[in-house]
Design a protein around this motif. Structure first.
Motif, PDB file in Angstrom:
ATOM      1  N   ALA A   1      43.488  21.483 -69.812  1.00 58.17           N
ATOM      2  CA  ALA A   1      42.872  22.112 -68.638  1.00 58.17           C
ATOM      3  C   ALA A   1      43.864  23.030 -67.938  1.00 58.17           C
ATOM      4  O   ALA A   1      43.509  24.140 -67.519  1.00 58.17           O
ATOM      5  N   LYS A   2      45.096  22.597 -67.808  1.00 60.19           N
ATOM      6  CA  LYS A   2      46.133  23.423 -67.165  1.00 60.19           C
ATOM      7  C   LYS A   2      46.295  24.748 -67.909  1.00 60.19           C
ATOM      8  O   LYS A   2      46.319  25.821 -67.294  1.00 60.19           O
ATOM      9  N   ARG A   3      46.398  24.690 -69.235  1.00 65.68           N
ATOM     10  CA  ARG A   3      46.539  25.924 -70.019  1.00 65.68           C
ATOM     11  C   ARG A   3      45.322  26.827 -69.837  1.00 65.68           C
ATOM     12  O   ARG A   3      45.456  28.045 -69.682  1.00 65.68           O
ATOM     13  N   PHE A   4      44.127  26.255 -69.843  1.00 70.81           N
ATOM     14  CA  PHE A   4      42.902  27.047 -69.696  1.00 70.81           C
ATOM     15  C   PHE A   4      42.858  27.757 -68.345  1.00 70.81           C
ATOM     16  O   PHE A   4      42.670  28.971 -68.281  1.00 70.81           O
ATOM     17  N   TRP A   5      43.049  27.003 -67.266  1.00 70.62           N
ATOM     18  CA  TRP A   5      42.919  27.587 -65.930  1.00 70.62           C
ATOM     19  C   TRP A   5      44.067  28.537 -65.601  1.00 70.62           C
ATOM     20  O   TRP A   5      43.859  29.556 -64.946  1.00 70.62           O
TER      21      TRP A   5
ATOM     22  N   GLU B   1      46.706  29.928 -68.020  1.00 72.56           N
ATOM     23  CA  GLU B   1      47.002  30.959 -69.019  1.00 72.56           C
ATOM     24  C   GLU B   1      45.792  31.819 -69.362  1.00 72.56           C
ATOM     25  O   GLU B   1      45.932  33.022 -69.560  1.00 72.56           O
ATOM     26  N   THR B   2      44.623  31.218 -69.441  1.00 73.34           N
ATOM     27  CA  THR B   2      43.440  31.978 -69.850  1.00 73.34           C
ATOM     28  C   THR B   2      42.740  32.636 -68.674  1.00 73.34           C
ATOM     29  O   THR B   2      42.393  33.810 -68.732  1.00 73.34           O
ATOM     30  N   LEU B   3      42.524  31.875 -67.579  1.00 68.21           N
ATOM     31  CA  LEU B   3      41.758  32.413 -66.461  1.00 68.21           C
ATOM     32  C   LEU B   3      42.611  33.040 -65.361  1.00 68.21           C
ATOM     33  O   LEU B   3      42.088  33.679 -64.460  1.00 68.21           O
ATOM     34  N   GLY B   4      43.921  32.850 -65.400  1.00 66.64           N
ATOM     35  CA  GLY B   4      44.805  33.531 -64.450  1.00 66.64           C
ATOM     36  C   GLY B   4      44.999  32.851 -63.116  1.00 66.64           C
ATOM     37  O   GLY B   4      45.467  33.471 -62.163  1.00 66.64           O
ATOM     38  N   PHE B   5      44.683  31.559 -63.018  1.00 66.02           N
ATOM     39  CA  PHE B   5      44.966  30.814 -61.793  1.00 66.02           C
ATOM     40  C   PHE B   5      46.463  30.514 -61.751  1.00 66.02           C
ATOM     41  O   PHE B   5      47.136  30.510 -62.786  1.00 66.02           O
ATOM     42  N   ALA B   6      46.995  30.259 -60.571  1.00 64.41           N
ATOM     43  CA  ALA B   6      48.416  29.943 -60.416  1.00 64.41           C
ATOM     44  C   ALA B   6      48.602  28.433 -60.359  1.00 64.41           C
ATOM     45  O   ALA B   6      47.837  27.730 -59.680  1.00 64.41           O
ATOM     46  N   LEU B   7      49.620  27.948 -61.040  1.00 64.82           N
ATOM     47  CA  LEU B   7      49.945  26.525 -60.955  1.00 64.82           C
ATOM     48  C   LEU B   7      50.420  26.223 -59.542  1.00 64.82           C
ATOM     49  O   LEU B   7      51.304  26.904 -59.017  1.00 64.82           O
ATOM     50  N   ASP B   8      49.835  25.229 -58.920  1.00 64.65           N
ATOM     51  CA  ASP B   8      50.193  24.843 -57.559  1.00 64.65           C
ATOM     52  C   ASP B   8      51.111  23.625 -57.583  1.00 64.65           C
ATOM     53  O   ASP B   8      52.218  23.671 -57.078  1.00 64.65           O
ATOM     54  N   GLN B   9      50.638  22.542 -58.166  1.00 64.62           N
ATOM     55  CA  GLN B   9      51.445  21.315 -58.260  1.00 64.62           C
ATOM     56  C   GLN B   9      51.157  20.619 -59.579  1.00 64.62           C
ATOM     57  O   GLN B   9      50.025  20.645 -60.074  1.00 64.62           O
ATOM     58  N   ASP B  10      52.173  19.974 -60.114  1.00 65.52           N
ATOM     59  CA  ASP B  10      52.048  19.141 -61.305  1.00 65.52           C
ATOM     60  C   ASP B  10      53.066  18.024 -61.138  1.00 65.52           C
ATOM     61  O   ASP B  10      54.226  18.164 -61.507  1.00 65.52           O
TER      62      ASP B  10
END
Length: 131
Positions: free
Chosen positions: A18-22, A24-33
């Motif tokens: 899901a992280k890769r999809f949102w 890398e693919t859709l261009g959302f920014a990683l906020d927290q992990d």
């Protein structure tokens, strides 16, 4: 006074996929992990910076709502300035679109699926062209 929606929880089978999809693919920014008790807090932020999506691991036994074909599973509707252009760009990246763009009485819309098969609506932002 309530001013809007800050974050939405999306249930996913595999948080890494899901992280890769949102991101890398859709261009959302990683906020927290980060670790969150025995779980993982994973969130991404929409490109406009207005909405955080919490990508939460599905609990055993969770099932997507049953809906007929042509209807999203999720109550979360995403927007773009140009549905047809976004459809072409994301299709080239391998995103599945069970519903290609079409003009409806309420405006342009389409529907895409995430890697788990959850369908989301994608609409034209109000006030943009494309008649």
């Amino acid at each position: 006074m309530i001013r809007g929606v800050n974050q939405v929880v999306l249930y996913v089978e595999d948080q890494e996929v899901a992280k890769r999809f949102w991101v890398e693919t859709l261009g959302f920014a990683l906020d927290q992990d980060e670790p969150y008790g025995d779980e993982r807090w994973l969130s991404v932020v929409s490109p406009d910076g207005a909405t955080k999506l919490v990508l939460s691991k599905r609990q055993p036994g969770w099932t997507a709502p049953e809906v007929r074909d042509g209807i999203p599973h999720s109550n979360v509707f995403f927007y773009t300035d140009d549905v047809e252009k976004t459809y072409r760009e994301l299709t080239e990246k391998g995103v599945d679109f069970p519903e290609p763009p079409s003009k409806q009485f309420f405006g342009w819309w389409s529907m895409f699926s995430d890697p788990d098969g959850t369908r989301y609506a994608l609409g034209q932002r109000w006030g943009t062209s494309q008649g």
